[in-house]
Design a protein around this motif. Structure first.
Motif, short mmCIF file in Angstrom:
data_model
loop_
_atom_site.label_atom_id
_atom_site.label_comp_id
_atom_site.label_asym_id
_atom_site.label_seq_id
_atom_site.Cartn_x
_atom_site.Cartn_y
_atom_site.Cartn_z
N PRO A 1 -48.18 8.72 -32.90
CA PRO A 1 -49.06 7.75 -33.55
C PRO A 1 -49.88 6.91 -32.56
O PRO A 1 -51.04 6.56 -32.85
CB PRO A 1 -48.09 6.87 -34.35
N PHE A 2 -49.28 6.60 -31.41
CA PHE A 2 -49.99 5.80 -30.41
C PHE A 2 -50.96 6.67 -29.61
O PHE A 2 -52.08 6.25 -29.32
CB PHE A 2 -48.98 5.13 -29.49
N LEU A 3 -50.53 7.88 -29.28
CA LEU A 3 -51.39 8.80 -28.53
C LEU A 3 -52.58 9.25 -29.37
O LEU A 3 -53.64 9.56 -28.84
CB LEU A 3 -50.57 10.03 -28.08
N ASP A 4 -52.41 9.27 -30.66
CA ASP A 4 -53.49 9.71 -31.55
C ASP A 4 -54.58 8.66 -31.70
O ASP A 4 -55.77 9.00 -31.80
CB ASP A 4 -52.90 10.02 -32.93
N ARG A 5 -54.19 7.37 -31.67
CA ARG A 5 -55.16 6.32 -31.99
C ARG A 5 -55.42 5.32 -30.87
O ARG A 5 -56.53 4.78 -30.78
CB ARG A 5 -54.68 5.55 -33.22
N HIS A 6 -54.42 5.04 -30.04
CA HIS A 6 -54.53 3.86 -29.18
C HIS A 6 -54.26 4.08 -27.69
O HIS A 6 -54.78 3.32 -26.88
CB HIS A 6 -53.56 2.77 -29.68
N TRP A 7 -53.44 5.04 -27.32
CA TRP A 7 -52.99 5.17 -25.93
C TRP A 7 -53.58 6.41 -25.29
O TRP A 7 -53.31 7.52 -25.70
CB TRP A 7 -51.46 5.21 -25.89
N VAL A 8 -54.40 6.20 -24.28
CA VAL A 8 -54.97 7.29 -23.48
C VAL A 8 -54.11 7.42 -22.22
O VAL A 8 -54.07 6.51 -21.39
CB VAL A 8 -56.43 7.00 -23.10
N THR A 9 -53.41 8.54 -22.09
CA THR A 9 -52.51 8.71 -20.97
C THR A 9 -52.99 9.82 -20.05
O THR A 9 -54.00 10.48 -20.30
CB THR A 9 -51.07 8.97 -21.46
N ALA A 10 -52.26 10.02 -18.95
CA ALA A 10 -52.64 11.01 -17.94
C ALA A 10 -51.45 11.25 -17.03
O ALA A 10 -50.33 10.81 -17.31
CB ALA A 10 -53.85 10.52 -17.14
N GLU A 11 -51.68 11.93 -15.92
CA GLU A 11 -50.62 12.26 -14.98
C GLU A 11 -50.08 11.00 -14.30
O GLU A 11 -50.72 9.96 -14.25
CB GLU A 11 -51.14 13.20 -13.90
N ASP A 12 -48.89 11.12 -13.77
CA ASP A 12 -48.28 10.08 -12.96
C ASP A 12 -47.13 10.74 -12.21
O ASP A 12 -46.97 11.97 -12.26
CB ASP A 12 -47.79 8.91 -13.82
N LEU A 13 -46.33 9.94 -11.55
CA LEU A 13 -45.22 10.43 -10.76
C LEU A 13 -44.35 11.39 -11.58
O LEU A 13 -43.86 11.04 -12.65
CB LEU A 13 -44.38 9.25 -10.27
N GLY A 14 -44.17 12.61 -11.10
CA GLY A 14 -43.32 13.58 -11.77
C GLY A 14 -43.97 14.35 -12.89
O GLY A 14 -43.36 15.27 -13.46
N VAL A 15 -45.22 14.02 -13.23
CA VAL A 15 -45.92 14.69 -14.33
C VAL A 15 -47.35 14.99 -13.88
O VAL A 15 -48.11 14.07 -13.58
CB VAL A 15 -45.97 13.80 -15.60
N SER B 1 -54.98 14.98 -22.98
CA SER B 1 -54.26 13.71 -22.90
C SER B 1 -55.17 12.49 -23.11
O SER B 1 -54.68 11.39 -23.32
CB SER B 1 -53.51 13.59 -21.57
N TYR B 2 -56.49 12.69 -23.07
CA TYR B 2 -57.43 11.61 -23.38
C TYR B 2 -57.76 11.59 -24.88
O TYR B 2 -58.76 11.01 -25.30
CB TYR B 2 -58.72 11.78 -22.59
N HIS B 3 -56.92 12.20 -25.67
CA HIS B 3 -57.16 12.45 -27.09
C HIS B 3 -57.65 11.22 -27.85
O HIS B 3 -58.61 11.30 -28.62
CB HIS B 3 -55.87 12.98 -27.72
N ALA B 4 -57.00 10.07 -27.67
CA ALA B 4 -57.36 8.88 -28.46
C ALA B 4 -58.80 8.46 -28.23
O ALA B 4 -59.47 7.96 -29.14
CB ALA B 4 -56.41 7.73 -28.12
N ALA B 5 -59.31 8.66 -27.01
CA ALA B 5 -60.71 8.34 -26.72
C ALA B 5 -61.63 9.44 -27.22
O ALA B 5 -62.70 9.17 -27.78
CB ALA B 5 -60.91 8.13 -25.23
N ILE B 6 -61.21 10.68 -27.05
CA ILE B 6 -62.03 11.81 -27.49
C ILE B 6 -62.29 11.74 -29.00
O ILE B 6 -63.39 12.05 -29.47
CB ILE B 6 -61.34 13.15 -27.12
N GLU B 7 -61.27 11.31 -29.76
CA GLU B 7 -61.41 11.25 -31.21
C GLU B 7 -62.46 10.23 -31.66
O GLU B 7 -62.87 10.24 -32.81
CB GLU B 7 -60.06 10.93 -31.85
N ARG B 8 -62.89 9.35 -30.77
CA ARG B 8 -63.94 8.39 -31.10
C ARG B 8 -65.33 8.96 -30.88
O ARG B 8 -66.33 8.30 -31.14
CB ARG B 8 -63.78 7.12 -30.26
N SER B 9 -65.38 10.17 -30.35
CA SER B 9 -66.67 10.78 -30.04
C SER B 9 -67.32 11.37 -31.29
O SER B 9 -66.63 11.82 -32.21
CB SER B 9 -66.46 11.88 -28.99
N ALA B 10 -68.65 11.37 -31.27
CA ALA B 10 -69.38 12.00 -32.36
C ALA B 10 -69.26 13.51 -32.31
O ALA B 10 -69.40 14.19 -33.33
CB ALA B 10 -70.86 11.59 -32.31
#
Length: 415
Positions: free
Chosen positions: A126-140, A157-166
């Motif tokens: 729910p957070f990754l879909d609408r609010h949280w844009v995540t990416a790589e970090d230590l170990g991932v 992984s930038y899904h929440a921002a991509i979904e705002r695109s036209a």
């Protein structure tokens, strides 16, 4: 199983970014707020002993950004510190988002790690879909987290921002091309953060009026960030005399052959010792901190520099490539000794700044455009910080931290 905590003292997310300190946390400025994060979320895996955390420090325009890390021993306090650091990064580079971080307490080398990551992301959907844009970090790695997102039916992984695109498909394609553009040292999305760290080191050397070819540097960690910094500093002519990975420190006062060594790394960022030339000294891992160099770059785990070991450091400049690399008491001690610590939320913020420039269509897959913009931005910020600085002014982060400044941030519009 998940549990959510939304503190009633969170304040106004868009205008009250959290700073404040915590045990073993980076130094906060004297005026820093002590407010709670906007949201904390706890997750327990039902198939392993893994635990996970999401902390949203601030939510700006409905969005927050920050990577997901995995390491055995990862704690909620660590994730809170890192999320707070993301708020500082987005403010420092005036990005139209808040700060967040994900963390999983699990060994990334465990054969079950990918499935653990997938279940964590599924719980966070729910957070990754609408609010949280995540990416790589230590170990991932970015490639791994993108594979997990694809498995869960999300674009990237930038899904929440991509979904705002036209045009989600076109935006996804632009991001994919940018992340996977081939450049010297690897893929653009993998090395851009390290390139930014290298530019911070070069700017610091310029402020000190050092000859680049005579300037020496030691780098703790040769993963995505440390490896990228080593590559681009070597390319710029700075002498990389020491590199440390989990197996130890490699040291050659004449300078290491950085490209050759990096080419032997395994997926966990460890250099093949069979490929190390005989002239290179192999030392204990912790010896990296006391190397006689001009610039020390901690680019491995958080809290690597502590009150217990900082007295061994003689480098006059430290550039934090790792998140929360220096504890509060250590940074005060170093500052009192005249050592300049360029804070993580400036030095390693190139990756998140570039990612959002890519999301917003301000850069594309052309490396020269990305390198030029990030190089100029990082050089300006570090030069402005260090020029005229005196230890009597306190740690550099006190000046650099603008996360408490109210920003008039318009809603994110993704082309």
């Amino acid at each position: 199983m998940t549990s959510i905590e939304i503190p009633c003292t969170a304040g106004t997310p868009a205008t009250n970014p959290g700073t404040g300190g915590a045990t073993a946390a980076p130094v906060a400025s004297p005026a820093a707020s002590t407010r709670e994060p906007y949201l904390r979320l706890h997750w327990e895996d039902d198939r392993t002993d893994a635990r996970g955390y999401l902390v949203v420090d601030t939510l700006v325009g409905g969005l927050a950004t920050g990577g997901t890390r995995m390491r055995a021993g990862c704690t909620l306090r660590e994730v809170e510190d890192l999320a707070r650091g993301m708020t500082r990064k987005t403010a420092a580079f005036d990005l139209p988002v808040g700060g967040a971080k994900g963390g999983i307490d699990f060994d990334p080398k465990d054969s079950r790690a990918v499935d653990v990551l997938a279940r964590f992301c599924e719980a966070m959907h729910p957070f990754l879909d609408r609010h949280w844009v995540t990416a790589e970090d230590l170990g991932v790695t970015q490639q791994l987290i993108d594979e997990v997102f694809a498995r869960l039916g999300m674009r990237q992984s930038y899904h929440a921002a991509i979904e705002r695109s036209a045009d989600c498909a076109a935006t996804t394609e632009r991001i994919y091309r940018g992340l996977n553009a081939e450049v010297p040292g690897g893929l653009l999305g993998d090395v851009i953060g390290g390139y930014g760290v290298a530019q911070a080191c070069l700017a610091a050397a310029s402020v000190r009026d050092w000859d680049i070819e005579r300037t020496t540097v030691a780098i703790q960690g040769v993963g995505t960030m440390g490896g990228g910094a080593a590559w681009y500093l070597h390319e710029a002519g700075m002498r990389v005399v020491a590199l440390a990975d989990a197996a130890g420190t490699l040291y050659d006062p004449a300078g290491l052959d950085v490209p050759a060594l990096l080419a032997t790394r395994d997926r966990y960022g460890e250099i093949d010792r069979a490929a190390v030339p005989a002239r290179v000294q192999v030392l204990d891992r912790e010896r990296i901190l006391e190397t006689d160099v001009d610039v020390l770059v901690p680019a491995a785990v958080s809290y690597a520099i502590t009150a217990e070991n900082c007295a061994r450091i003689t480098a006059p400049v430290i550039v934090e490539a790792a998140n929360a690399a220096t504890t509060a008491d250590a940074e005060l001690d170093l500052t009192a000794r005249g050592i300049a610590v360029v804070p993580d939320f400036v030095a390693n913020a190139g990756a998140v700044a570039w990612a959002w420039w890519l999301i917003l269509g301000e850069v594309d897959e052309r490396a020269e455009t990305s390198f030029l913009r990030l190089g100029r931005a990082m050089t300006t910020k570090v030069s402005d910080l260090m020029t005229g600085w005196s230890p009597a002014d306190g740690p550099l982060r006190w000046t650099a931290d603008v996360s408490g400044v109210v920003r008039d941030v318009p809603p994110v519009v993704v082309p």
